[in-house]
Write a protein that holds these residues in place. Structure first.
Motif, short mmCIF file in Angstrom:
data_model
loop_
_atom_site.label_atom_id
_atom_site.label_comp_id
_atom_site.label_asym_id
_atom_site.label_seq_id
_atom_site.Cartn_x
_atom_site.Cartn_y
_atom_site.Cartn_z
N VAL A 223 12.93 -5.07 39.41
CA VAL A 223 13.87 -6.20 39.30
C VAL A 223 13.16 -7.46 38.86
O VAL A 223 13.74 -8.31 38.17
CB VAL A 223 14.60 -6.41 40.64
N VAL A 224 11.89 -7.59 39.20
CA VAL A 224 11.11 -8.76 38.79
C VAL A 224 11.11 -8.94 37.28
O VAL A 224 10.95 -10.05 36.76
CB VAL A 224 9.66 -8.65 39.32
N GLN A 225 11.34 -7.85 36.55
CA GLN A 225 11.29 -7.90 35.09
C GLN A 225 12.50 -8.59 34.46
O GLN A 225 12.55 -8.75 33.24
CB GLN A 225 11.13 -6.49 34.52
N ILE A 226 13.47 -9.00 35.27
CA ILE A 226 14.62 -9.73 34.73
C ILE A 226 14.17 -11.01 34.04
O ILE A 226 14.68 -11.39 32.99
CB ILE A 226 15.64 -10.04 35.83
N THR A 227 13.19 -11.69 34.62
CA THR A 227 12.73 -12.96 34.04
C THR A 227 11.25 -13.00 33.74
O THR A 227 10.78 -13.94 33.09
CB THR A 227 13.03 -14.14 35.00
N SER A 228 10.48 -11.99 34.22
CA SER A 228 9.02 -12.06 34.05
C SER A 228 8.44 -10.66 34.14
O SER A 228 9.07 -9.71 33.72
CB SER A 228 8.42 -12.99 35.11
N THR A 229 7.25 -10.56 34.70
CA THR A 229 6.60 -9.26 34.88
C THR A 229 5.98 -9.20 36.26
O THR A 229 5.80 -10.23 36.93
CB THR A 229 5.49 -9.02 33.84
N LEU A 230 5.62 -8.02 36.68
CA LEU A 230 4.94 -7.87 37.96
C LEU A 230 3.62 -8.61 37.93
O LEU A 230 3.24 -9.26 38.92
CB LEU A 230 4.74 -6.39 38.26
N HIS A 231 2.91 -8.55 36.82
CA HIS A 231 1.65 -9.28 36.69
C HIS A 231 1.87 -10.78 36.88
O HIS A 231 1.06 -11.46 37.54
CB HIS A 231 1.01 -9.00 35.33
N ASP A 232 2.94 -11.30 36.29
CA ASP A 232 3.24 -12.72 36.44
C ASP A 232 3.44 -13.09 37.91
O ASP A 232 2.94 -14.10 38.39
CB ASP A 232 4.50 -13.09 35.66
N TRP A 233 4.20 -12.25 38.62
CA TRP A 233 4.51 -12.55 40.02
C TRP A 233 3.25 -12.49 40.88
O TRP A 233 3.06 -13.33 41.77
CB TRP A 233 5.57 -11.60 40.53
N VAL A 234 2.39 -11.53 40.64
CA VAL A 234 1.13 -11.48 41.38
C VAL A 234 0.32 -12.75 41.12
O VAL A 234 -0.22 -13.37 42.04
CB VAL A 234 0.32 -10.23 41.02
#
Length: 291
Positions: free
Chosen positions: A241-252
Protein backbone atom coordinates in the motif's frame (compact mmCIF):
# COMPACT_ATOMS: atom_id res chain seq x y z
CA UNK A 1 22.31 0.15 10.29
CA UNK A 2 19.69 -0.81 12.90
CA UNK A 3 17.76 -3.85 11.63
CA UNK A 4 13.98 -3.69 11.20
CA UNK A 5 11.17 -6.07 12.06
CA UNK A 6 8.35 -5.04 9.72
CA UNK A 7 5.06 -5.47 11.61
CA UNK A 8 2.74 -4.65 8.72
CA UNK A 9 3.58 -6.65 5.61
CA UNK A 10 0.72 -7.45 3.25
CA UNK A 11 0.68 -9.99 0.43
CA UNK A 12 -1.75 -9.94 -2.50
CA UNK A 13 -2.43 -13.09 -4.51
CA UNK A 14 -5.20 -12.15 -7.00
CA UNK A 15 -4.91 -15.55 -8.67
CA UNK A 16 -6.10 -17.07 -5.38
CA UNK A 17 -9.03 -14.77 -4.51
CA UNK A 18 -10.38 -11.25 -5.18
CA UNK A 19 -9.50 -8.13 -3.21
CA UNK A 20 -12.33 -5.72 -4.01
CA UNK A 21 -10.86 -2.92 -1.91
CA UNK A 22 -8.01 -2.52 -4.43
CA UNK A 23 -10.26 -1.88 -7.44
CA UNK A 24 -10.10 1.91 -7.22
CA UNK A 25 -6.38 2.04 -6.40
CA UNK A 26 -4.49 2.03 -9.73
CA UNK A 27 -1.18 1.16 -8.06
CA UNK A 28 -2.68 -2.06 -6.67
CA UNK A 29 -5.70 -3.04 -8.75
CA UNK A 30 -5.35 -6.40 -10.44
CA UNK A 31 -1.69 -6.72 -9.55
CA UNK A 32 0.07 -9.46 -7.65
CA UNK A 33 2.34 -8.74 -4.70
CA UNK A 34 3.79 -12.08 -3.72
CA UNK A 35 6.24 -13.00 -1.00
CA UNK A 36 9.12 -13.06 -3.50
CA UNK A 37 8.15 -9.54 -4.59
CA UNK A 38 8.40 -8.43 -0.97
CA UNK A 39 11.88 -9.92 -0.69
CA UNK A 40 12.97 -7.89 -3.69
CA UNK A 41 11.33 -4.74 -2.31
CA UNK A 42 13.19 -4.89 1.02
CA UNK A 43 16.67 -5.32 -0.47
CA UNK A 44 18.99 -2.79 1.11
CA UNK A 45 16.44 -1.50 3.64
CA UNK A 46 17.65 -3.31 6.75
CA UNK A 47 14.37 -5.25 7.05
CA UNK A 48 15.29 -8.75 8.17
CA UNK A 49 11.97 -10.07 9.46
CA UNK A 50 8.26 -9.40 9.15
CA UNK A 51 4.82 -9.96 10.62
CA UNK A 52 2.20 -10.63 7.96
CA UNK A 53 -0.89 -8.44 8.22
CA UNK A 54 -4.14 -9.81 6.81
CA UNK A 55 -4.92 -8.23 3.45
CA UNK A 56 -8.73 -8.52 3.54
CA UNK A 57 -9.58 -10.73 0.59
CA UNK A 58 -13.29 -10.83 -0.15
CA UNK A 59 -15.54 -13.00 1.99
CA UNK A 60 -15.30 -15.89 2.65
CA UNK A 61 -11.64 -16.11 1.68
CA UNK A 62 -10.23 -14.41 4.78
CA UNK A 63 -10.06 -17.76 6.55
CA UNK A 64 -8.14 -19.38 3.69
CA UNK A 65 -5.67 -16.48 3.56
CA UNK A 66 -4.26 -17.24 7.00
CA UNK A 67 -3.71 -20.89 6.11
CA UNK A 68 -2.08 -19.95 2.81
CA UNK A 69 0.37 -17.50 4.39
CA UNK A 70 1.04 -19.94 7.21
CA UNK A 71 2.43 -22.33 4.60
CA UNK A 72 4.65 -19.59 3.17
CA UNK A 73 5.88 -18.74 6.65
CA UNK A 74 7.03 -22.31 7.26
CA UNK A 75 9.20 -22.49 4.16
CA UNK A 76 12.93 -22.74 4.94
CA UNK A 77 14.46 -19.30 5.35
CA UNK A 78 11.13 -17.44 5.48
CA UNK A 79 11.36 -13.99 7.04
CA UNK A 80 7.74 -14.08 8.23
CA UNK A 81 7.86 -14.48 12.01
CA UNK A 82 4.15 -14.21 12.78
CA UNK A 83 0.70 -13.73 11.27
CA UNK A 84 -2.10 -11.31 12.11
CA UNK A 85 -5.26 -12.94 10.81
CA UNK A 86 -8.62 -11.50 9.82
CA UNK A 87 -11.54 -12.11 12.17
CA UNK A 88 -15.20 -11.29 12.82
CA UNK A 89 -15.79 -10.29 16.48
CA UNK A 90 -19.29 -9.20 15.45
CA UNK A 91 -20.15 -12.89 14.99
CA UNK A 92 -21.95 -13.42 18.28
CA UNK A 93 -22.08 -17.19 18.16
CA UNK A 94 -19.21 -18.11 15.88
CA UNK A 95 -16.26 -16.09 17.16
CA UNK A 96 -15.40 -18.34 20.09
CA UNK A 97 -15.48 -21.36 17.78
CA UNK A 98 -13.18 -19.50 15.40
CA UNK A 99 -10.67 -18.92 18.19
CA UNK A 100 -10.82 -22.57 19.18
CA UNK A 101 -10.19 -23.56 15.57
CA UNK A 102 -6.85 -21.70 15.37
CA UNK A 103 -4.11 -24.29 15.23
CA UNK A 104 -1.19 -22.28 13.87
CA UNK A 105 1.32 -21.17 16.48
CA UNK A 106 2.38 -18.44 14.03
CA UNK A 107 -0.88 -16.50 14.48
CA UNK A 108 0.05 -13.84 17.04
CA UNK A 109 -2.85 -11.44 16.59
CA UNK A 110 -6.11 -10.60 14.87
CA UNK A 111 -7.56 -7.63 13.03
CA UNK A 112 -10.97 -6.48 11.91
CA UNK A 113 -10.74 -3.30 9.83
CA UNK A 114 -13.29 -0.94 11.39
CA UNK A 115 -12.87 2.16 9.25
CA UNK A 116 -14.43 0.37 6.27
CA UNK A 117 -17.47 -0.80 8.26
CA UNK A 118 -20.41 1.03 9.89
CA UNK A 119 -19.51 2.36 13.33
CA UNK A 120 -22.32 0.27 14.79
CA UNK A 121 -20.45 -2.97 14.09
CA UNK A 122 -18.30 -2.60 17.21
CA UNK A 123 -21.04 -1.33 19.53
CA UNK A 124 -22.83 -4.51 20.68
CA UNK A 125 -21.82 -6.02 24.01
CA UNK A 126 -20.91 -9.31 22.35
CA UNK A 127 -18.25 -7.54 20.22
CA UNK A 128 -16.47 -6.46 23.39
CA UNK A 129 -17.03 -9.85 25.00
CA UNK A 130 -15.44 -11.55 22.01
CA UNK A 131 -12.40 -9.28 22.11
CA UNK A 132 -11.94 -10.08 25.78
CA UNK A 133 -11.55 -13.72 24.77
CA UNK A 134 -8.22 -12.84 23.12
CA UNK A 135 -6.53 -12.67 26.53
CA UNK A 136 -7.01 -16.41 27.00
CA UNK A 137 -5.26 -17.13 23.70
CA UNK A 138 -2.52 -14.53 24.09
CA UNK A 139 -3.59 -12.75 20.90
CA UNK A 140 -3.29 -9.06 20.13
CA UNK A 141 -5.86 -6.94 18.27
CA UNK A 142 -4.87 -4.35 15.66
CA UNK A 143 -7.15 -1.31 15.57
CA UNK A 144 -7.65 0.19 12.12
CA UNK A 145 -9.80 3.28 12.67
CA UNK A 146 -10.15 6.79 11.30
CA UNK A 147 -9.50 9.77 13.59
CA UNK A 148 -13.24 10.34 14.07
CA UNK A 149 -13.52 6.72 15.26
CA UNK A 150 -10.85 6.99 17.95
CA UNK A 151 -13.55 7.30 20.65
CA UNK A 152 -14.74 3.86 19.53
CA UNK A 153 -11.19 2.53 19.92
CA UNK A 154 -10.92 4.11 23.38
CA UNK A 155 -14.10 2.34 24.45
CA UNK A 156 -12.88 -1.05 23.22
CA UNK A 157 -9.49 -0.69 24.88
CA UNK A 158 -11.02 0.46 28.17
CA UNK A 159 -13.48 -2.42 28.26
CA UNK A 160 -10.77 -4.98 27.38
CA UNK A 161 -7.94 -3.89 29.70
CA UNK A 162 -6.12 -7.23 29.51
CA UNK A 163 -5.96 -7.30 25.72
CA UNK A 164 -3.03 -5.73 23.87
CA UNK A 165 -4.26 -3.33 21.17
CA UNK A 166 -2.13 -1.81 18.42
CA UNK A 167 -3.31 1.33 16.61
CA UNK A 168 -2.55 0.94 12.91
CA UNK A 169 -1.18 3.76 10.77
CA UNK A 170 -1.29 6.38 13.55
CA UNK A 171 -5.09 6.24 13.05
CA UNK A 172 -5.00 7.24 9.36
CA UNK A 173 -4.62 11.03 9.75
CA UNK A 174 -5.39 13.36 6.85
CA UNK A 175 -1.80 14.24 6.09
CA UNK A 176 -2.59 15.65 2.65
CA UNK A 177 -4.55 18.42 4.39
CA UNK A 178 -2.09 18.58 7.31
CA UNK A 179 -5.09 18.07 9.60
CA UNK A 180 -3.32 17.80 12.92
CA UNK A 181 -6.43 18.71 14.85
CA UNK A 182 -8.56 17.20 16.27
CA UNK A 183 -6.48 14.08 15.47
CA UNK A 184 -3.70 15.22 17.79
CA UNK A 185 -5.86 15.40 20.93
CA UNK A 186 -7.78 12.22 20.12
CA UNK A 187 -4.56 10.22 19.74
CA UNK A 188 -3.28 11.68 23.00
CA UNK A 189 -6.41 10.43 24.78
CA UNK A 190 -6.03 6.95 23.31
CA UNK A 191 -2.36 6.85 24.28
CA UNK A 192 -3.33 7.29 27.94
CA UNK A 193 -4.53 3.67 27.95
CA UNK A 194 -1.57 1.42 28.83
CA UNK A 195 -2.83 -1.54 26.79
CA UNK A 196 -2.63 0.37 23.49
CA UNK A 197 0.49 0.69 21.33
CA UNK A 198 0.89 2.63 18.11
CA UNK A 199 2.12 1.38 14.77
CA UNK A 200 4.19 3.94 12.86
CA UNK A 201 3.10 2.87 9.40
CA UNK A 202 1.09 3.80 6.34
CA UNK A 203 1.44 7.55 6.65
CA UNK A 204 3.20 8.25 3.35
CA UNK A 205 0.15 6.88 1.54
CA UNK A 206 -1.92 9.73 3.02
CA UNK A 207 0.25 12.47 1.56
CA UNK A 208 -0.53 14.53 -1.52
CA UNK A 209 0.89 12.97 -4.70
CA UNK A 210 4.43 14.17 -5.18
CA UNK A 211 4.65 15.37 -1.58
CA UNK A 212 5.21 12.11 0.26
CA UNK A 213 8.25 13.14 2.26
CA UNK A 214 9.61 13.55 5.77
CA UNK A 215 8.40 17.14 6.11
CA UNK A 216 4.81 16.12 5.44
CA UNK A 217 4.65 13.23 7.90
CA UNK A 218 7.07 14.37 10.60
CA UNK A 219 4.49 16.24 12.78
CA UNK A 220 2.22 13.18 12.81
CA UNK A 221 4.98 10.66 13.46
CA UNK A 222 6.65 12.75 16.15
CA UNK A 223 3.36 13.39 17.95
CA UNK A 224 2.60 9.65 17.94
CA UNK A 225 6.04 8.87 19.31
CA UNK A 226 5.70 11.54 21.99
CA UNK A 227 2.30 10.54 23.34
CA UNK A 228 2.82 6.77 23.23
CA UNK A 229 6.44 6.85 24.30
CA UNK A 230 9.30 4.70 23.05
CA UNK A 231 8.12 1.53 24.75
CA UNK A 232 4.74 1.44 22.96
CA UNK A 233 5.55 2.03 19.30
CA UNK A 234 6.32 -0.40 16.48
CA UNK A 235 7.23 0.12 12.84
CA UNK A 236 5.44 -1.20 9.76
CA UNK A 237 6.01 -0.86 6.03
CA UNK A 238 2.37 -1.24 4.90
CA UNK A 239 3.79 -2.78 1.72
CA UNK A 240 2.51 -2.72 -0.98
CA UNK A 241 0.00 0.00 0.00
CA UNK A 242 2.96 2.31 0.61
CA UNK A 243 3.44 2.32 -3.17
CA UNK A 244 0.36 4.52 -3.66
CA UNK A 245 2.54 7.61 -3.22
CA UNK A 246 6.12 6.35 -2.78
CA UNK A 247 8.15 3.19 -2.23
CA UNK A 248 9.10 0.99 0.66
CA UNK A 249 12.66 2.29 0.36
CA UNK A 250 11.35 5.86 0.67
CA UNK A 251 9.41 5.02 3.82
CA UNK A 252 12.39 3.34 5.46
CA UNK A 253 14.56 6.35 4.64
CA UNK A 254 11.96 8.81 5.94
CA UNK A 255 11.51 6.80 9.14
CA UNK A 256 15.23 6.62 9.82
CA UNK A 257 15.59 10.35 9.10
CA UNK A 258 12.81 11.34 11.53
CA UNK A 259 14.33 9.39 14.44
CA UNK A 260 17.98 9.90 13.52
CA UNK A 261 18.63 12.20 16.50
CA UNK A 262 17.19 9.74 19.00
CA UNK A 263 19.36 7.36 21.00
CA UNK A 264 20.21 4.02 19.48
CA UNK A 265 18.29 2.37 22.29
CA UNK A 266 15.08 4.19 21.34
CA UNK A 267 15.55 3.45 17.66
CA UNK A 268 16.00 -0.24 18.45
CA UNK A 269 12.74 -0.17 20.43
CA UNK A 270 10.86 1.29 17.48
CA UNK A 271 12.40 -0.84 14.76
CA UNK A 272 12.34 -4.27 16.42
CA UNK A 273 12.52 -4.64 20.20
CA UNK A 274 8.96 -3.52 20.99
CA UNK A 275 7.56 -5.65 18.18
CA UNK A 276 9.27 -8.73 19.58
CA UNK A 277 7.69 -8.11 22.96
CA UNK A 278 4.24 -6.92 21.88
CA UNK A 279 3.65 -9.54 19.20
CA UNK A 280 5.69 -12.26 20.88
CA UNK A 281 7.91 -12.92 17.87
CA UNK A 282 11.66 -13.15 17.42
CA UNK A 283 13.46 -11.45 14.58
CA UNK A 284 15.93 -13.68 12.69
CA UNK A 285 19.64 -12.99 12.62
CA UNK A 286 19.32 -10.26 15.20
CA UNK A 287 23.02 -10.34 15.98
CA UNK A 288 24.13 -10.32 12.37
CA UNK A 289 24.81 -7.14 10.39
CA UNK A 290 21.76 -5.95 8.43
CA UNK A 291 22.13 -5.79 4.66
Amino acid sequence: MIPILDTHQHLIYPEQWPYSWTRNIPQLAGQAFHYDDYLRAITGTGIVGSVFMETTPDDPHWRAEADFVDQISRQPGSLIRGLIANCRPEDKEGFSKFLESIRSDLIVGLRRILHAEPDEISQPAHFVKNLRRLEKYGLTFDLCVLPRQIPLAIRLARECPNVQFILDHCSVPDIAAQALDPWRELVRQLAQLPNVACKISGVLAYCQPGKANAAAVRPFVEHSLNVFGWNRVVWGSDWPVVQITSTLHDWVSVSREIVSQESEANQQKLFYENAERIYGVKMPHINEPAT
